[in-house]
Design a protein around this motif. Structure first.
Motif, PDB file in Angstrom:
ATOM      1  N   UNK A 268       0.803  -1.217   0.000  1.00  8.37           N
ATOM      2  CA  UNK A 268       0.000   0.000   0.000  1.00  8.37           C
ATOM      3  C   UNK A 268       0.839   1.272   0.000  1.00  8.37           C
ATOM      4  N   UNK A 269       2.164   1.144   0.075  1.00 10.25           N
ATOM      5  CA  UNK A 269       3.013   2.334   0.146  1.00 10.25           C
ATOM      6  C   UNK A 269       2.957   3.117  -1.160  1.00 10.25           C
ATOM      7  N   UNK A 270       2.820   4.418  -1.032  1.00 12.53           N
ATOM      8  CA  UNK A 270       2.738   5.284  -2.196  1.00 12.53           C
ATOM      9  C   UNK A 270       4.071   5.992  -2.437  1.00 12.53           C
ATOM     10  N   UNK A 271       4.180   6.594  -3.607  1.00 14.95           N
ATOM     11  CA  UNK A 271       5.367   7.391  -3.911  1.00 14.95           C
ATOM     12  C   UNK A 271       5.415   8.608  -2.978  1.00 14.95           C
ATOM     13  N   UNK A 272       6.621   9.018  -2.528  1.00 18.51           N
ATOM     14  CA  UNK A 272       6.722  10.182  -1.636  1.00 18.51           C
ATOM     15  C   UNK A 272       6.103  11.427  -2.268  1.00 18.51           C
ATOM     16  N   UNK A 273       5.426  12.209  -1.432  1.00 17.10           N
ATOM     17  CA  UNK A 273       4.831  13.466  -1.878  1.00 17.10           C
ATOM     18  C   UNK A 273       5.305  14.585  -0.959  1.00 17.10           C
ATOM     19  N   UNK A 274       5.345  15.806  -1.442  1.00 13.64           N
ATOM     20  CA  UNK A 274       5.767  16.933  -0.590  1.00 13.64           C
ATOM     21  C   UNK A 274       4.820  17.123   0.584  1.00 13.64           C
ATOM     22  N   UNK A 275       5.379  17.417   1.732  1.00 17.26           N
ATOM     23  CA  UNK A 275       4.571  17.672   2.921  1.00 17.26           C
ATOM     24  C   UNK A 275       3.948  19.057   2.855  1.00 17.26           C
ATOM     25  N   UNK A 276       2.795  19.271   3.495  1.00 12.64           N
ATOM     26  CA  UNK A 276       2.261  20.637   3.617  1.00 12.64           C
ATOM     27  C   UNK A 276       3.310  21.556   4.236  1.00 12.64           C
ATOM     28  N   UNK A 277       3.349  22.792   3.787  1.00 16.93           N
ATOM     29  CA  UNK A 277       4.442  23.696   4.147  1.00 16.93           C
ATOM     30  C   UNK A 277       4.595  23.877   5.656  1.00 16.93           C
ATOM     31  N   UNK A 278       3.485  24.078   6.364  1.00 14.85           N
ATOM     32  CA  UNK A 278       3.571  24.280   7.819  1.00 14.85           C
ATOM     33  C   UNK A 278       4.120  23.041   8.520  1.00 14.85           C
ATOM     34  N   UNK A 279       3.676  21.875   8.090  1.00 10.93           N
ATOM     35  CA  UNK A 279       4.152  20.627   8.678  1.00 10.93           C
ATOM     36  C   UNK A 279       5.624  20.397   8.354  1.00 10.93           C
ATOM     37  N   UNK A 280       5.992  20.673   7.118  1.00  9.62           N
ATOM     38  CA  UNK A 280       7.394  20.509   6.697  1.00  9.62           C
ATOM     39  C   UNK A 280       8.306  21.416   7.518  1.00  9.62           C
ATOM     40  N   UNK A 281       7.869  22.636   7.763  1.00  9.83           N
ATOM     41  CA  UNK A 281       8.671  23.586   8.534  1.00  9.83           C
ATOM     42  C   UNK A 281       8.872  23.081   9.968  1.00  9.83           C
ATOM     43  N   UNK A 282       7.810  22.527  10.560  1.00  5.84           N
ATOM     44  CA  UNK A 282       7.911  22.005  11.928  1.00  5.84           C
ATOM     45  C   UNK A 282       8.921  20.859  11.995  1.00  5.84           C
ATOM     46  N   UNK A 283       8.868  19.955  11.032  1.00  5.63           N
ATOM     47  CA  UNK A 283       9.779  18.811  11.027  1.00  5.63           C
ATOM     48  C   UNK A 283      11.203  19.227  10.682  1.00  5.63           C
TER      49      UNK A 283
END
Length: 518
Positions: A268-283
């Protein structure tokens, strides 16, 4: 040139007409993780040119044109509000018969309403409708009857390990110690009390199914929607062509017949997709590391007790890490290092380099996602197969298990620090991921290949043992063992009689000689 293109198009159309099938896919369980697991299969079959009619509680957004979807999303209201199955499981944690009865009552009502939907009724009553194959989630046997209505073979699908009753019905060996039931909270090295409980549960399951199958609500429901002349559900169940199970030999070592195909290993694993900007910034800004905490889609975090939520809040406040917490509501007392999000793209979150630990309820899909992202786990199981999955995590050195009933701030803090400060857990996860990926075909490739195999041969009979209806006493060789024991006793008895009679004769001869001598 135009003529060549025309001939080519006609040839392609001819080949598609001959090889591409019409598939009815039925996934009745209202569980997003279940539905998500099968989506790559629907898309993969669609990409091969097959036309699908999909009955699902979670319709795919932006589905391809030749995938028709029937929306059963109303079933979530029955599961979470009317039946509240999660609370039932929590309140009756060690009462497996009651849990199973609750599941059965819930699914009976859900399936009844799903089959009564106008779109489904229109499909069933259309005399011109045909399908080449039925692909159906194994959870409810009434749904197998679509294969009888459309006179087509069917493949049963499971997004997790299936119950021992189903293994037994299809000829796979079952054993209460080697292969405990998936709902039981143990998996290996069983103590005597666990072996006893597992054995009693297997016996109860066999007896319960044997004496409730023919007159059950399921049988009546099947005849209600598919006709009075419908064969028994037991017969329909055994008429399956193949069974696709989301298991992998790394975690699930048991003998399976050739009709069972393991499709585990990240299907069920999908191809990587960009994270939402706010979430990406937190990580990105969490160089000290991030702990990701989610109880999945079936366990509602706001249903947890206040004491348990407070234990999480107090623990997170003292951690030297950031915490990303999937929670359906706000948590007013949370500390500044905690970010609450109602929904998260879990696969992409786990892939982020700064995520160092996954606190999980141990669903099969969540477990695989963590392994393939090389993230160790703290296992806090709640329902279904999660307790057994937690045992697999601990047994393979992928993380630690915490019982939710005894969870405290001290226990949770100790587990988190042990995993984050001991590199062996991450190394073990990476090693297991390598083992799971080292196979000639992915789970998705196997599923598609065997699906088209069943279509090509219009069903599969040669993979199944012809003597699945053996009585239990014959299956367990009780008549043979009884005969051998009786023969052994008879042999000993005859030998005893012979020895006794010879001894009497010898004694009489000796006495006779004494008389003559005197």
């Amino acid at each position: 040139m135009m003529l060549k293109e025309l001939v080519y198009l006609l040839l392609v159309a001819f080949v598609r007409e001959k090889t591409c099938a019409r598939i009815l896919a039925v996934v009745p369980v209202p569980s997003y993780s279940h539905q998500l697991f099968f989506r790559p299969l629907w898309k993969g079959l669609n990409a091969r040119g097959h036309e699908l009619t999909l009955m699902t509680t979670d319709p795919m957004p932006e589905a391809p044109n030749n995938i028709k979807q029937i929306d059963w999303s109303f079933a979530y209201d029955l599961r979470h509000n009317k039946h509240n199955i999660t609370k039932v499981v929590q309140d009756n944690e060690y009462n497996l018969p009651k849990i199973l009865a609750s599941y059965q009552a819930m699914m009976n009502e859900i399936v009844d309403e799903e089959l009564a939907r106008p779109e489904v009724q229109a499909l069933l009553n259309d005399e011109n409708e045909r399908f080449d194959l039925l692909m159906v989630e194994y959870f409810h046997p009434v749904m197998f009857a679509f294969s009888e209505r459309f006179k087509c073979p069917y493949i049963a699908l499971a997004s997790m390990e299936i119950a021992n009753f189903y293994h037994k019905a299809l000829g796979n060996p079952i054993h209460p110690v080697l292969y405990p039931e998936i709902l039981l909270p143990f998996e290996r090295d069983l103590k005597f009390s666990e072996r006893l409980l597992s054995t009693l549960y297997v016996i109860w399951g066999i007896v319960h199914k044997k004496y409730t199958y023919g007159s059950s609500v399921e049988e009546l429901m099947a005849k209600k929607y598919f006709g009075e002349d419908l064969p028994s559900l037991q017969r329909i169940t055994r008429n399956v062509s193949m069974v696709f199970v989301n298991t992998h030999p790394v975690f699930n070592v048991r003998p399976l017949g050739p009709g069972f195909v393991r499709i585990g290993g990240g299907m069920h694993l999908e191809e990587p997709k960009p994270l939402p900007e706010e979430l990406k910034m937190f990580l990105d800004r969490a160089g000290e590391g991030v702990i990701y905490f989610s109880l999945g889609t079936n366990v509602r975090s706001h249903h947890l007790s206040k004491g348990l939520i407070q234990a999480f809040v107090d623990t997170f406040r003292e951690l030297p890490y950031k915490v990303l917490w999937k929670f359906e509501r706000d948590v007013p007392e949370k500390s500044s290092n905690v970010k609450i999000v109602r929904w998260l793209p879990q696969q992409d979150v786990l892939r982020h380099k700064n995520v160092i630990l996954f606190m999980t309820q141990c669903g099969s899909q969540s477990m695989e996602e963590a392994i393939f992202s090389h993230v160790p786990m703290v296992a806090i199981p709640f329902v279904s197969d999660q307790k057994m999955n937690a045992q697999k995590i601990v047994g393979s050195g992928l993380g630690l298990f915490i019982n939710k009933n005894t969870l405290t701030r001290e226990v949770l803090m100790k587990a988190i620090l042990e995993i984050t400060q001991n590199s062996s857990y991450k190394n073990n996860v990476r090693q297991v991921a390598d083992l799971m990926q080292d196979q000639p075909m992915s789970g998705l490739e196997k599923a598609i290949w065997w699906t088209e195999y069943v279509i090509r041969h219009r069903g599969v009979k040669h993979f199944w043992h012809p003597n699945l209806d053996l009585p239990t006493y014959q299956f367990l060789l009780l008549d043979v063992i009884g005969f051998l024991v009786l023969l052994h006793i008879l042999t000993i008895f005859v030998a005893y009689k012979i020895v006794k009679n010879v001894s009497v004769l010898l004694l009489r001869g000796a006495n006779s000689n004494k008389v003559k001598t005197n």
